[in-house]
Design a protein around this motif. Structure first.
Motif, short mmCIF file in Angstrom:
data_model
loop_
_atom_site.label_atom_id
_atom_site.label_comp_id
_atom_site.label_asym_id
_atom_site.label_seq_id
_atom_site.Cartn_x
_atom_site.Cartn_y
_atom_site.Cartn_z
N PRO A 76 0.82 -1.23 0.00
CA PRO A 76 0.00 0.00 0.00
C PRO A 76 0.85 1.27 0.00
CG PRO A 76 -0.93 -1.61 1.51
CD PRO A 76 0.38 -2.17 1.05
N ALA A 77 1.96 1.25 0.72
CA ALA A 77 2.82 2.44 0.76
C ALA A 77 3.42 2.72 -0.61
CB ALA A 77 3.92 2.25 1.79
N GLU A 78 3.84 1.67 -1.33
CA GLU A 78 4.40 1.85 -2.66
C GLU A 78 3.36 2.40 -3.63
OE1 GLU A 78 7.86 -1.61 -2.85
OE2 GLU A 78 5.77 -2.13 -3.33
N ARG A 79 2.13 1.89 -3.53
CA ARG A 79 1.07 2.40 -4.40
C ARG A 79 0.75 3.86 -4.10
NH1 ARG A 79 -1.13 -3.02 -3.90
NH2 ARG A 79 -2.38 -2.40 -2.09
N ALA A 80 0.77 4.22 -2.81
CA ALA A 80 0.50 5.60 -2.42
C ALA A 80 1.59 6.53 -2.94
CB ALA A 80 0.38 5.71 -0.90
N ARG A 81 2.85 6.12 -2.83
CA ARG A 81 3.95 6.96 -3.34
C ARG A 81 3.86 7.12 -4.84
NH1 ARG A 81 7.11 4.19 0.59
NH2 ARG A 81 7.79 2.69 -0.99
N TYR A 82 3.46 6.05 -5.54
CA TYR A 82 3.36 6.10 -7.00
C TYR A 82 2.26 7.08 -7.41
CZ TYR A 82 2.98 4.30 -11.80
OH TYR A 82 2.96 4.18 -13.17
N ALA A 83 1.11 7.00 -6.75
CA ALA A 83 0.00 7.92 -7.08
C ALA A 83 0.36 9.36 -6.73
CB ALA A 83 -1.26 7.49 -6.35
N ALA A 84 1.17 9.55 -5.69
CA ALA A 84 1.52 10.90 -5.25
C ALA A 84 2.47 11.61 -6.20
CB ALA A 84 2.15 10.85 -3.85
N ARG A 85 3.03 10.89 -7.19
CA ARG A 85 3.89 11.55 -8.17
C ARG A 85 3.11 12.55 -9.02
NH1 ARG A 85 7.59 6.51 -10.52
NH2 ARG A 85 8.42 5.83 -8.51
N LEU A 86 1.80 12.35 -9.11
CA LEU A 86 0.95 13.29 -9.84
C LEU A 86 0.24 14.18 -8.82
CD1 LEU A 86 -0.65 10.83 -12.44
CD2 LEU A 86 1.45 12.17 -12.65
#
Length: 499
Positions: A364-374
Motif C-alpha cells: 500500500p505504501a508503494e502504491r501511495a507513493r506512486y500515485a503521489a507523483r501526480l
C-alpha cells in the motif's frame, strides 16, 4: 563602398527585421562582424570568404566591416551567410544595390558556394509578406516558405545562382506552393483495437471537445494503441491553423514534410526522460519544446508518473493558458501551446493492480507513493480519467469486430461543427461567462451535477471541466440541452481521485 541587405532574426516563433550593412574600404585586409553576433555568425567570415572564391567570384583584398543592426539584438545561427556574401558582392558593384532593396535574404553557405536549408523559412516569408517584399532563400527551404500567401519566394541552389538572378543575367523562377492535404488514410485505425468500449468512448469524447485524457491500465491493455489513434479522429486543421503549426515547426528547424502544408494535427510523444527544457521549451537560446510542437494537436505522455516532478508541474501553465512564457537573461519569448494532453500510466509500480490474471506485488505504501507523483493541481487539469482493463486472450477472440476510425471521425467532426457554430471554439476552451452561457444545464441536470461535485470533492476548476465534458457529450448526441444523462456520463469520466 557601403551595401545594405535586409535579413531577419528569429525571436521565438517571430521573425524581426535585421539590416546587414557591409562596408568595403581601402586598408589592410580584414573581415570584422559586429552587432552582437554569436559564434555561428562570427564564423560566417570564413564560410563567406571560401564560398565567394570557390564560386568563381572576386573577394576584395580590403578592409570589410559587417554590421548587423539593431546592434542590441542577439544574432544567432548561420542564416546571415548569404546576406553577408551578397553584401560583399554589392559593395564591389557586382550586384545592383536596388536589386537587393526589394528582398529579404537568409541562407547558410557551404564552402563550395552551395546553399544549405535554414530553420524558420516560413517565419522569414511571413515577415517578407508583412513588409511587402520578396524573399530569397536556399532552394531546399523554398517549398515551405512558398506556403505563405502574398509573398514571392526565390530559391537559389548556389551563391552564383543568387548573384546571377540579382544582376539580371539568369532570373530565378518564383517557387510555387504545394497543395495541402490530410493524412487520415495513413494514420493508425481504431479497427486495430478490439474491446475497450469504455476507453474508446472516452477517447471519442476527449477528441471531440479537445479535453485532456488520462488512461490508467496494466501493461498490454491497449493504452498506447488507443492514444496513437487519436490524431486520426481529429478534424483536419484549417489553413490558418496549419500555418500556425508550420510556423512553430519551422522555427524549431523541423521542416515541413516534403515541403507541403499538412492539415493533419501534430502528434508528439516525448520519452519520459525528456528534460524540462525539451518538454516545455527553453535553453540558453530559447527553442520551442514538445508542448509547443504539439500545438493544435496531441501530446501523448506515456508512463506519465515517470516524468520528473518538475517537468510535470511545468505543464500546468500551458494546460490552463494555452501558451508558454520563457524568460532568459538575453531574451523573453512566448510560444503557443494549445495542445490536447493524452497521458497513460500503470495503476501501480508493478502494473498489475486490478489485473484479472496477475497479482499485484506492491505494498500500500508503494502504491501511495506512486500515485503521489501526480499532484492534485495537475490532476485537476485533466478532464477525463479512464481505467483501461487488460483483456484476456479469450475475451479478445470473442470480442466483436471493432468500429473503424472513419465513423468516429464523422461524429467528432459533426460535434466540432456544432461547437464552432455555437461559440466559435472547442468546448475545452470555454471559460467564464461563455461557459455559463453555452453549458447551461436543465433543472434535473443541474441538481445532479451539484450533488456529484459534492460527492467527488471537485474544485471550482474541476466543476467547470465537468461542465465542459458534459457539453461535449451532449454535442455528440446532437442535443442543444445538457441533460442529466449527459452529466452522468461526464461524471463517470471524472472519478474521485482526479477531483
Amino acid at each position: 563602398m557601403l551595401a545594405r541587405v535586409r535579413s531577419v532574426a528569429l525571436i521565438g516563433v517571430d521573425a524581426v527585421p535585421v539590416e546587414v550593412e557591409v562596408d568595403v574600404s581601402p586598408g589592410l585586409p580584414a573581415f570584422t562582424v559586429v552587432g552582437l553576433p554569436d559564434q555561428a555568425v562570427s564564423e560566417a567570415r570564413e564560410r563567406v570568404r571560401a564560398a565567394v572564391r570557390n564560386a568563381g567570384l572576386p573577394f576584395p583584398a580590403a578592409r570589410i566591416t559587417v554590421n548587423l543592426a539593431p546592434a542590441d539584438l542577439r544574432k544567432e545561427g548561420p542564416l546571415y551567410d548569404l546576406p553577408i556574401a551578397l553584401g560583399v558582392l554589392a559593395a564591389q558593384e557586382l550586384i545592383p544595390a536596388d536589386a537587393l532593396a526589394s528582398l529579404v535574404v537568409a541562407g547558410e553557405l557551404a564552402l563550395d558556394g552551395s546553399l544549405r536549408p535554414i530553420a524558420g523559412a516560413v517565419n522569414v516569408a511571413l515577415l517578407a509578406a508583412e513588409l511587402q517584399l520578396s524573399a530569397m532563400l536556399p532552394a531546399a527551404s523554398t517549398p515551405e516558405a512558398a506556403l505563405i500567401d502574398g509573398v514571392t519566394v526565390f530559391g537559389a541552389r548556389t551563391l552564383s545562382e543568387a548573384a546571377a538572378h540579382l544582376n539580371g543575367s539568369a532570373p530565378l523562377t518564383p517557387a510555387e506552393p504545394t497543395t495541402p492535404g490530410a493524412d487520415h488514410d495513413i494514420l493508425p485505425d481504431l479497427a486495430d483495437l478490439k474491446g475497450q468500449v469504455g476507453a474508446r468512448r472516452a477517447l471519442e469524447v476527449a477528441v471531440a471537445g479537445g479535453h485532456n485524457l488520462l488512461l490508467v491500465g496494466s501493461p498490454g491493455s491497449g493504452k498506447t494503441m488507443l492514444a496513437r489513434r487519436a490524431p486520426g479522429l481529429l478534424p483536419p486543421l484549417t489553413r490558418a491553423e496549419a500555418l500556425e503549426v508550420t510556423r512553430i515547426h519551422s522555427a524549431a528547424g523541423l521542416l515541413t514534410r516534403r515541403g507541403t502544408l499538412t492539415l493533419t494535427p501534430p502528434y508528439r510523444s516525448p520519452h519520459h526522460t525528456v528534460s524540462d527544457a525539451g518538454l516545455i521549451g527553453g535553453g540558453s537560446v530559447p527553442r520551442p519544446g514538445e508542448v509547443s510542437l504539439a500545438h493544435r494537436g496531441v501530446l501523448f505522455m506515456d508512463e506519465f508518473p515517470e516524468f520528473s516532478r518538475k517537468a510535470l508541474e511545468t505543464l500546468r501553465e500551458p494546460l490552463e493558458e494555452g501558451q508558454v512564457a520563457i524568460s532568459r537573461a538575453r531574451a523573453s519569448v512566448q510560444y503557443p501551446a494549445r495542445f490536447q494532453l493524452i497521458a497513460a500510466m500503470n495503476p501501480c509500480p508493478c502494473g498489475h493492480q486490478g489485473d484479472p490474471e496477475r497479482a499485484c506485488t506492491c505494498t500500500p505504501a508503494e502504491r501511495a507513493r506512486y500515485a503521489a507523483r501526480l499532484s492534485g493541481p495537475l490532476l485537476d487539469r485533466i478532464d477525463l480519467r479512464v481505467t483501461v482493463p487488460r483483456l484476456t486472450v479469450d475475451e479478445l477472440t470473442r470480442a466483436p469486430e471493432p468500429e473503424s476510425s472513419a465513423p468516429v471521425r464523422e461524429r467528432v467532426a459533426a460535434a466540432r461543427s456544432r461547437m464552432l457554430a455555437r461559440q466559435g471554439s472547442r468546448n475545452a476552451d470555454l471559460a467564464g461567462q461563455a461557459l455559463r452561457r453555452h453549458a447551461a444545464l436543465t433543472a434535473g441536470a443541474d441538481g445532479f451535477a451539484r450533488a456529484a461535485a459534492g460527492h467527488l470533492g471537485l474544485t471550482g476548476r474541476g466543476y467547470d471541466r465537468l461542465l465542459r465534458v458534459a457539453r461535449t457529450v451532449a454535442d455528440l448526441a446532437g442535443s442543444d440541452e445538457i441533460r442529466e444523462a449527459h452529466v452522468a456520463e461526464a461524471v463517470t469520466f471524472r472519478p474521485a481521485l482526479s477531483g
